[in-house]
Write a protein that holds these residues in place. Structure first.
Motif, mmCIF file in Angstrom:
data_model
loop_
_atom_site.group_PDB
_atom_site.id
_atom_site.type_symbol
_atom_site.label_atom_id
_atom_site.label_comp_id
_atom_site.label_asym_id
_atom_site.label_seq_id
_atom_site.Cartn_x
_atom_site.Cartn_y
_atom_site.Cartn_z
ATOM 1 N N GLY A 76 50.677 35.243 0.266
ATOM 2 C CA GLY A 76 49.479 35.226 1.099
ATOM 3 C C GLY A 76 48.911 36.573 1.453
ATOM 4 N N GLU A 77 49.641 37.660 1.190
ATOM 5 C CA GLU A 77 49.207 38.963 1.691
ATOM 6 C C GLU A 77 48.270 39.712 0.755
ATOM 7 O OE1 GLU A 77 52.389 41.461 2.950
ATOM 8 O OE2 GLU A 77 52.886 40.212 4.676
ATOM 9 N N GLY A 78 48.456 39.614 -0.556
ATOM 10 C CA GLY A 78 47.655 40.417 -1.465
ATOM 11 C C GLY A 78 47.201 39.638 -2.676
ATOM 12 N N TRP A 79 46.029 39.979 -3.195
ATOM 13 C CA TRP A 79 45.485 39.363 -4.403
ATOM 14 C C TRP A 79 46.011 40.118 -5.612
ATOM 15 C CZ3 TRP A 79 42.635 40.761 -8.666
ATOM 16 C CH2 TRP A 79 41.989 39.742 -9.388
ATOM 17 N N LEU A 80 46.546 39.374 -6.576
ATOM 18 C CA LEU A 80 47.072 39.951 -7.814
ATOM 19 C C LEU A 80 46.605 39.103 -8.982
ATOM 20 C CD1 LEU A 80 50.715 40.628 -6.561
ATOM 21 C CD2 LEU A 80 48.978 42.383 -7.028
ATOM 22 N N TYR A 81 46.326 39.736 -10.086
ATOM 23 C CA TYR A 81 45.646 39.059 -11.184
ATOM 24 C C TYR A 81 46.581 38.376 -12.184
ATOM 25 C CZ TYR A 81 42.431 38.181 -14.988
ATOM 26 O OH TYR A 81 41.699 37.559 -15.958
ATOM 27 N N ASN A 82 46.145 37.246 -12.702
ATOM 28 C CA ASN A 82 46.622 36.580 -13.922
ATOM 29 C C ASN A 82 47.833 35.663 -13.798
ATOM 30 O OD1 ASN A 82 45.987 36.469 -16.914
ATOM 31 N ND2 ASN A 82 48.179 36.917 -16.974
ATOM 32 N N THR A 83 48.975 36.170 -13.343
ATOM 33 C CA THR A 83 50.234 35.418 -13.480
ATOM 34 C C THR A 83 50.184 34.075 -12.767
ATOM 35 O OG1 THR A 83 51.355 37.558 -13.566
ATOM 36 C CG2 THR A 83 52.743 35.616 -13.285
ATOM 37 N N CYS A 84 49.471 33.991 -11.647
ATOM 38 C CA CYS A 84 49.426 32.732 -10.900
ATOM 39 C C CYS A 84 48.873 31.587 -11.746
ATOM 40 C CB CYS A 84 48.595 32.896 -9.635
ATOM 41 S SG CYS A 84 49.438 33.796 -8.317
ATOM 42 N N SER A 85 47.932 31.868 -12.653
ATOM 43 C CA SER A 85 47.384 30.798 -13.485
ATOM 44 C C SER A 85 48.416 30.273 -14.481
ATOM 45 C CB SER A 85 46.142 31.292 -14.233
ATOM 46 O OG SER A 85 45.031 31.359 -13.376
ATOM 47 N N ASP A 86 49.282 31.146 -14.988
ATOM 48 C CA ASP A 86 50.345 30.676 -15.871
ATOM 49 C C ASP A 86 51.363 29.831 -15.105
ATOM 50 O OD1 ASP A 86 49.711 31.392 -18.474
ATOM 51 O OD2 ASP A 86 50.500 33.417 -18.263
ATOM 52 N N ILE A 87 51.701 30.265 -13.887
ATOM 53 C CA ILE A 87 52.597 29.455 -13.048
ATOM 54 C C ILE A 87 51.941 28.111 -12.749
ATOM 55 C CG2 ILE A 87 53.852 29.343 -10.869
ATOM 56 C CD1 ILE A 87 53.771 32.430 -10.808
ATOM 57 N N LEU A 88 50.648 28.145 -12.466
ATOM 58 C CA LEU A 88 49.908 26.925 -12.159
ATOM 59 C C LEU A 88 49.955 25.941 -13.327
ATOM 60 C CD1 LEU A 88 48.099 25.675 -9.930
ATOM 61 C CD2 LEU A 88 46.138 26.703 -11.100
ATOM 62 N N GLY A 89 49.865 26.449 -14.551
ATOM 63 C CA GLY A 89 49.952 25.568 -15.713
ATOM 64 C C GLY A 89 51.279 24.845 -15.792
ATOM 65 N N VAL A 90 52.366 25.550 -15.489
ATOM 66 C CA VAL A 90 53.690 24.909 -15.472
ATOM 67 C C VAL A 90 53.768 23.887 -14.349
ATOM 68 C CG1 VAL A 90 56.173 25.291 -15.298
ATOM 69 C CG2 VAL A 90 54.742 26.994 -16.451
ATOM 70 N N LEU A 91 53.240 24.254 -13.181
ATOM 71 C CA LEU A 91 53.260 23.339 -12.038
ATOM 72 C C LEU A 91 52.506 22.051 -12.350
ATOM 73 C CD1 LEU A 91 53.921 22.825 -9.014
ATOM 74 C CD2 LEU A 91 51.703 23.868 -8.494
ATOM 75 N N ILE A 92 51.331 22.155 -12.946
ATOM 76 C CA ILE A 92 50.546 20.964 -13.285
ATOM 77 C C ILE A 92 51.351 20.033 -14.182
ATOM 78 C CG2 ILE A 92 48.530 20.156 -14.590
ATOM 79 C CD1 ILE A 92 47.097 22.736 -13.613
ATOM 80 N N ALA A 93 52.004 20.592 -15.185
ATOM 81 C CA ALA A 93 52.783 19.767 -16.110
ATOM 82 C C ALA A 93 53.924 19.055 -15.399
ATOM 83 C CB ALA A 93 53.326 20.637 -17.246
ATOM 84 N N ARG A 94 54.576 19.748 -14.476
ATOM 85 C CA ARG A 94 55.709 19.135 -13.783
ATOM 86 C C ARG A 94 55.258 18.097 -12.762
ATOM 87 N NH1 ARG A 94 60.182 23.996 -12.835
ATOM 88 N NH2 ARG A 94 60.430 24.554 -15.060
ATOM 89 N N VAL A 95 54.181 18.371 -12.047
ATOM 90 C CA VAL A 95 53.684 17.394 -11.071
ATOM 91 C C VAL A 95 53.167 16.158 -11.799
ATOM 92 C CG1 VAL A 95 51.963 16.944 -9.285
ATOM 93 C CG2 VAL A 95 53.145 19.147 -9.343
ATOM 94 N N ALA A 96 52.430 16.359 -12.880
ATOM 95 C CA ALA A 96 51.861 15.241 -13.634
ATOM 96 C C ALA A 96 52.885 14.549 -14.527
ATOM 97 C CB ALA A 96 50.703 15.737 -14.488
ATOM 98 N N ASP A 97 54.016 15.193 -14.758
ATOM 99 C CA ASP A 97 55.082 14.673 -15.615
ATOM 100 C C ASP A 97 54.582 14.426 -17.039
ATOM 101 O OD1 ASP A 97 57.679 13.933 -16.217
ATOM 102 O OD2 ASP A 97 57.341 11.814 -15.732
ATOM 103 N N ARG A 98 53.806 15.389 -17.522
ATOM 104 C CA ARG A 98 53.366 15.367 -18.912
ATOM 105 C C ARG A 98 52.963 16.786 -19.313
ATOM 106 N NH1 ARG A 98 48.569 11.384 -17.499
ATOM 107 N NH2 ARG A 98 50.064 11.031 -15.833
ATOM 108 N N PRO A 99 52.955 17.106 -20.588
ATOM 109 C CA PRO A 99 52.601 18.468 -21.002
ATOM 110 C C PRO A 99 51.196 18.846 -20.542
ATOM 111 C CG PRO A 99 53.614 17.258 -22.811
ATOM 112 C CD PRO A 99 53.333 16.254 -21.734
ATOM 113 N N LEU A 100 51.008 20.124 -20.270
ATOM 114 C CA LEU A 100 49.704 20.603 -19.827
ATOM 115 C C LEU A 100 48.585 20.237 -20.804
ATOM 116 C CD1 LEU A 100 48.001 22.246 -17.784
ATOM 117 C CD2 LEU A 100 48.593 24.296 -19.116
ATOM 118 N N PRO A 101 48.736 20.419 -22.122
ATOM 119 C CA PRO A 101 47.645 20.042 -23.030
ATOM 120 C C PRO A 101 47.247 18.572 -22.905
ATOM 121 C CG PRO A 101 49.224 21.419 -24.187
ATOM 122 C CD PRO A 101 49.851 21.065 -22.857
ATOM 123 N N ALA A 102 48.228 17.700 -22.752
ATOM 124 C CA ALA A 102 47.935 16.273 -22.634
ATOM 125 C C ALA A 102 47.196 15.970 -21.340
ATOM 126 C CB ALA A 102 49.228 15.457 -22.714
#
Length: 386
Positions: free
Chosen positions: A172-198
């Protein structure tokens, strides 16, 4: 002074700025599309409206939108700690100061949330100073930087590597570029219980008719896939081929990158932009995203101090979910509320809610740094006056 989009693109190609380009500017019922140059320097195939490009970081708004569908479905909330799905981040460590070595760490004072990932304030990513000790593992261990689909390990192994890298800031303290979107892609796949592309295909690409968007280009579409270049080492030298149509994107990647892995066309991103302008509705009036989710995506979430610290990347403008937000008029192309981003492979895409504008420019020449090249800035100025 150029009077048409085609003239603008031709001017930059003639001057050696880019090998080729496809541009689109739309406002209301008016749409202008221009193609110029060649798909590959070694060939004679002209650039086409349906030419395929590596989107790089204009992947980020698309993945942010996918995350918001999970919120709407009640599967995760913005304030939820992500450790429930990403146990690798259950007990993150933070370097004592941004300048500290990677083994001089303290515990995170609070969990990382979905909101932290969406607004890039989770503590992982690139600051303006790439020489900081905690930044190096992002390149060496996670292969952050210019997209290289075949160089990145599978999501579970990637997350295990991430868990051994300390955060640069407290959550929450500082803005940093890029890596959060890659983490977000993994999170989406795990929450949705299917691969990100699908999941992206089901919730976004299908409903929006984005038939050419994905993480790989098969043989049937490869004749439309452009080459990717880097500027030559010397001024005036020919661009260097980085990736050919049968290269890095010729097969599905082990790690589908939410930060920059998609391939697409100008019309597919235009369809995504129209959905955002339409408050989440597709062209058939079907709801793809809630209007509230769209508003959250295109609203600045940074403090003045965080905007100032992000300078190399956003040039002091704001940040929403997956893209920047213009909050002041600082150049001819800035329009208050303009939302979108640029991609390191030579792409840019924005919407302007106040004017109903979508502007997309796809080229195949890699950026030399965070600052946008002249061809993009001229394109933005053109779009602002469209």
């Amino acid at each position: 002074m150029t009077t048409t989009l085609h003239e603008l693109l031709d001017t930059h190609i003639a001057g050696g700025s880019v090998p080729g380009a496809v541009g689109l500017v739309a406002r209301g019922g008016r749409v202008e599309v221009a193609t110029a140059g060649t798909a590959c320097l070694a060939g004679t195939a002209p650039m086409r409206r349906d030419s395929l490009f590596r989107l790089a970081s204009i992947t980020k708004p698309i993945v942010a939108a996918a995350a918001m569908t999970l919120v709407e479905d009640g599967l995760i909330a913005l304030a939820d700690p992500v450790a429930a799905w990403l146990p690798e981040l259950a007990s993150p460590l933070v370097v004592r100061t941004p300048q500290s070595p990677v083994d001089d760490v303290v515990s995170a004072v609070r969990p990382i949330t979905l909101l932290d990932l969406l607004n890039f304030r989770a503590g992982y990513g690139f600051p303006s100073d790439f020489s900081l000790p905690a930044v190096a593992p992002l390149f060496t261990e996670l292969k952050q930087g210019p997209p290289r689909p075949r160089a990145v390990i599978a999501p579970d192994a990637w997350m295990a590597a991430l868990s051994r890298i300390p955060l640069l800031h407290q959550p929450g303290e500082g803005w940093l570029y890029n890596t959060c979107s890659d983490i977000l892609g993994v999170l989406i796949a795990r929450v949705a219980d299917r691969p990100l592309p699908a999941y992206l295909a089901e919730r976004l690409f299908g409903p929006l008719g984005m038939t050419d968007t994905g993480f790989a280009v098969g043989p049937a579409a490869r004749d439309r896939f452009t080459c990717h270049y880097r500027a030559g080492a010397d001024s005036g030298s020919d661009p260097v081929l980085v990736d050919a149509p049968d290269g890095q994107w010729s097969s599905p990647p082990a790690f589908p990158s939410g930060a920059g892995g998609l391939v697409s066309t100008v019309d597919d991103w235009y369809a995504f932009g129209r959905m955002l302008l339409g408050g989440g509705l597709n062209d058939d009036g079907e709801r793809v995203l809630a209007a509230r989710s769209v508003r959250q995506m295109i609203t600045d979430h940074l403090t003045p101090e965080q905007r100032a610290a992000s300078g190399l990347f956003t040039e002091g403008q704001g940040w929403g979910f997956g893209g920047s937000v213009d909050i002041e008029i600082a150049a001819p192309w800035n329009v208050l509320g303009r939302y979108g981003w640029i991609g390191g492979t030579g792409t840019t895409a924005h919407i302007v809610p106040s004017t109903g504008t979508v502007a997309v420019l796809l080229t195949q020449l890699e950026l030399s740094g965070p600052a946008a090249p002249r061809v993009m800035r001229d394109f933005w100025t053109y779009a602002a006056g469209f």
